[in-house]
Every structure is written in C-alpha cells, then in structure tokens.
Design a protein around this motif. Structure first.
Motif, PDB file in Angstrom:
ATOM      1  N   UNK A  81       0.805  -1.156  -0.116  1.00  0.00           N
ATOM      2  CA  UNK A  81      -0.122   0.048   0.124  1.00  0.00           C
ATOM      3  C   UNK A  81       0.815   1.212  -0.071  1.00  0.00           C
ATOM      4  N   UNK A  82       0.313   2.331  -0.497  1.00  0.00           N
ATOM      5  CA  UNK A  82       1.134   3.569  -0.451  1.00  0.00           C
ATOM      6  C   UNK A  82       0.782   4.291   0.829  1.00  0.00           C
ATOM      7  N   UNK A  83       2.146   4.696   1.337  1.00  0.00           N
ATOM      8  CA  UNK A  83       1.901   5.492   2.501  1.00  0.00           C
ATOM      9  C   UNK A  83       3.360   6.110   2.450  1.00  0.00           C
ATOM     10  N   UNK A  84       3.739   7.178   3.669  1.00  0.00           N
ATOM     11  CA  UNK A  84       5.040   7.538   3.832  1.00  0.00           C
ATOM     12  C   UNK A  84       6.282   6.621   3.672  1.00  0.00           C
ATOM     13  N   UNK A  85       5.938   5.610   4.383  1.00  0.00           N
ATOM     14  CA  UNK A  85       6.783   4.674   4.467  1.00  0.00           C
ATOM     15  C   UNK A  85       7.481   4.203   3.245  1.00  0.00           C
ATOM     16  N   UNK A  86       6.526   3.658   2.558  1.00  0.00           N
ATOM     17  CA  UNK A  86       6.833   3.244   0.939  1.00  0.00           C
ATOM     18  C   UNK A  86       7.458   4.414   0.464  1.00  0.00           C
ATOM     19  N   UNK A  87       6.876   5.578   0.368  1.00  0.00           N
ATOM     20  CA  UNK A  87       7.673   6.314  -0.597  1.00  0.00           C
ATOM     21  C   UNK A  87       9.213   6.858   0.032  1.00  0.00           C
ATOM     22  N   UNK A 141      -5.575   9.987  -3.647  1.00  0.00           N
ATOM     23  CA  UNK A 141      -5.782  10.498  -2.247  1.00  0.00           C
ATOM     24  C   UNK A 141      -4.632  10.331  -1.297  1.00  0.00           C
ATOM     25  N   UNK A 142      -3.997   9.174  -1.329  1.00  0.00           N
ATOM     26  CA  UNK A 142      -3.210   8.513  -0.360  1.00  0.00           C
ATOM     27  C   UNK A 142      -1.729   9.489  -0.840  1.00  0.00           C
ATOM     28  N   UNK A 143      -1.425   9.439  -1.941  1.00  0.00           N
ATOM     29  CA  UNK A 143      -0.469  10.199  -2.436  1.00  0.00           C
ATOM     30  C   UNK A 143      -0.493  11.815  -2.115  1.00  0.00           C
ATOM     31  N   UNK A 144      -1.726  12.556  -2.433  1.00  0.00           N
ATOM     32  CA  UNK A 144      -1.895  13.591  -2.130  1.00  0.00           C
ATOM     33  C   UNK A 144      -1.564  14.095  -0.538  1.00  0.00           C
TER      34      UNK A 144
END
Length: 373
Positions: free
Chosen positions: A230-236, A258-261
């Motif tokens: 899943x996309x989140x800050x840790x993944x980024x 929405x998660x990226x924004x």
C-alpha cells in the motif's frame, strides 16, 4: 488549397466532404483525422493493446497526454479518451493504446471484444497538460495504479528512449502481476538502465496472503517482501528517499491519488506533484439544490431537475450531446449555459454568470437552468 477545400465543402453540402471520401476508403480524409488498427494484442487478461496507424493529420503526442478514440456502436458514434503508452517522438507514426475492459464500459468492452486489424476509428489530436516538462527533471517519480499506468508508462518509455541519466522510479499498483501490461518491456528497461527502478505492488493479493490463503494456491501472487503493498510515507521513503527533490507524476484509482496527495500536502510539496484523474470524484450533493426545470433551448426540450449532471439529464431526456471522457478532461461536451446556476460536481463550486460555456459531464443544475443544446 484551403479555399479550394472550403469550396468543395460548400458544393457537397449538407454533408462534409469527408463523409463522401470515407465511402471510398475510411482513412481517406481532408480534415477529419482517423486511424487504422494494425494490431490487437490480448495477451494480458482483461485488456487489449491496440496499435494504430493514423492518417497524415497526426502530429504526434507528448508523453502523458491523451487522445480521443471514436467508434460506432449500434449505429451511434461514441468517443472515449485513452493515453498512448508508446514514447513520444517515436521513429514511426504509430500509436499504441492499452485499453482495460472496464465492467459496464461501453467503448472499452467494445474494443476489447471487437477490435481487429483493419478496423478504422476516429481520432483527435493529442491533448492534456499531464506531461513531462522540458528540460527533463533530474529526478522523476512515476506512480500509477490499475489502468492509470498508461500515461506514466509513456513517460517511462520516453525517458528510457532518451537515455535519461537522472534517477527514475516507477511504482505501480495492480491486483496481480498477470494483469500488468507491458511487463516484458518493464523488465527490459530495468535491466538496461541502472538508474531506473521498477517497483510493482499487488495489495489485493497481499490481503489474501495475510488472511492465511496459501501463497502457492492458484491465482495468488504475494506483493514483494520489501513493500507493504500500500502507498504511505514509509513506502515513499523506501522506493524514492529523494522524493522531495523530484517531480512526481501520479495516475490511478481515487484511493491511490488521495493517499499520495495526503503525503505531499503534509510535506508541503504540492508544487512537485502532478496528477491525472481517470475517474470522476463527485462532491456531495445538497438535496436542497435538486429542484426546478432544465431547459435544453436548442432542442426545445425541458425536464425536471433530478440532481444529476447536465449530460446525464440531457441523455435521459432523449438528447445525444457530444461527449468524450465523461470526467471533465477532454472538454468535448462543452455547451453554453444561457441562464441559471450550475454546480461543478468535482469541486462543489457554483457559478451563475449568463452565456458561459460549461462542461456538461461535470456540471449539475441548481434550480432552473437553460442550456444551449
């Protein structure tokens, strides 16, 4: 030459010259642009990749832009927007489109089932502001999900063709590895360009594995171990720790967008985030706005306002206004609002200036409205 064409157009009235030329050969046109399908690849489940040879009017595309494809289904011409997946400035003049057959998608299902070499479709020039800038950014992060892969894949292929020397990360989310189009090409790009990193995530499969489904069972594909799926800050941070210095391009389902924004807004990096919507996110409807009459003045038709968009209400009233994407991107459905107030269903904002062009697909009437269709 232009004056001669205009003269011939006048002599062939009431139909334009191209309507007669297409009887001789569908791709023989003076003004209208069309394309012939030369190949249809259905090797990826649920989608078809079409290779098209456009007529001489085609001027090419910029990576990330879209084109509008028109087909006739049961005697009615329908148009939809798709992003080319091939790199810009290609060596040939062909266009490559990957079309996912969405459930209930009239045009996508038609193309998935019926597109064959030799079929001719209508085509519009490439358009859209979702594209790579010149000069290219030193660091580029591309994020996509599902069928949102198409515009960012064109960006990735363009950077690879240009021999981009900066850092590039391509992060894509899909239900399974089997439904990711152009997997072979992604592997080739990753092998040939050490500064390119390809990351695929399969969160839907990961959920099944987390619930105890045997990873070796048929149809199960666990997401790569280094990512949560899943996309989140840790993944980024994991895939692109330099993201604050990069230009980021994202296209995909609303949840991913929405998660990226959310992350970029929290980091105050809004100016480095570029998005392309391919689904319509609708603002809540105020029940008090659902009243009055919608008058389609050019057709002499009126209908009670039911709260839907003007495009949907026009269709319910038996009218067939021109449209393309139905998402507010292509502006094909623009018409003039003579009087009344309309609400943008994406933003919730209202406007009542008379004699203003508005987009039917993302505008809903607030009370009495007169629209010139």
């Amino acid at each position: 030459m232009v004056d001669l064409v205009n003269l011939v157009q006048t002599l062939t009235s009431p139909h334009p010259l191209d309507r007669y030329l297409e009887l001789v050969r569908p791709t023989l046109t003076v003004r209208d642009m069309r394309a012939e399908i030369t190949h249809a690849d259905r090797s990826v489940p649920g989608s078809v990749t079409l290779t098209l040879r456009p007529t001489r009017q085609w001027k090419g595309h910029t990576a990330g832009q879209y084109v509008q494809i028109g087909v006739v289904i049961d005697g009615v011409r329908h148009a939809r927007c798709y992003s080319p997946v091939n790199p810009e400035n290609g060596r040939d003049r062909h266009i490559q489109l990957t079309v996912k057959a969405h459930p209930g998608g009239l045009v996508s299902q038609f193309l998935y089932r019926n597109a064959t070499p030799g079929m001719v479709v209508d085509l519009t020039p490439a358009d859209g502001v979702f594209r790579l800038p010149e000069p290219r950014p030193e660091r580029v992060l591309l994020i996509s999900g599902g069928s949102g892969i198409t515009p960012v894949l064109s960006m990735l292929r363009t950077l690879a063709d240009e021999g981009h020397r900066g850092e590039v990360v391509f992060l894509h989310y899909a239900k399974s590895a089997e439904v990711v189009p152009h997997r072979t090409e992604l592997d080739v790009i990753a092998r040939r360009h050490q500064n390119f990193r390809i990351e695929l995530r399969h969160p839907w499969r990961s959920r099944r594995a987390a619930k105890g489904v045997d990873p070796g069972a048929p149809g199960v594909d666990v997401a790569p171990a280094q990512g949560s799926g899943y996309f989140d800050y840790d993944e980024l941070e994991r895939v692109a720790p330099w993201f604050a210095d990069a230009q980021t391009y994202v296209c995909g389902p609303q949840s991913l967008m929405d998660a990226v924004r959310k992350v970029y807004e929290a980091e105050q990096l809004d100016d480095r985030l570029h998005t392309e919507e391919f689904t319509l996110s609708v603002a809540p409807i105020d029940a008090t706005e659902t009243y009055g009459t919608v008058k389609f003045s050019a057709s002499g038709v009126s209908a009670d306002n039911n709260g839907a968009t003007l495009l949907e209400q026009a269709e319910s009233a038996g009218l067939t206004p021109e449209y393309g994407c139905r998402m507010g991107i292509c502006f094909s459905c623009t018409a003039v609002r003579r009087t009344g107030c309309t609400r943008n269903v994406r933003t919730g904002e209202s406007d009542s200036d008379p004699d203003q062009p508005i987009q039917l697909c993302i505008s809903a009437p607030v009370g009495d409205v007169e629209i010139d269709i």
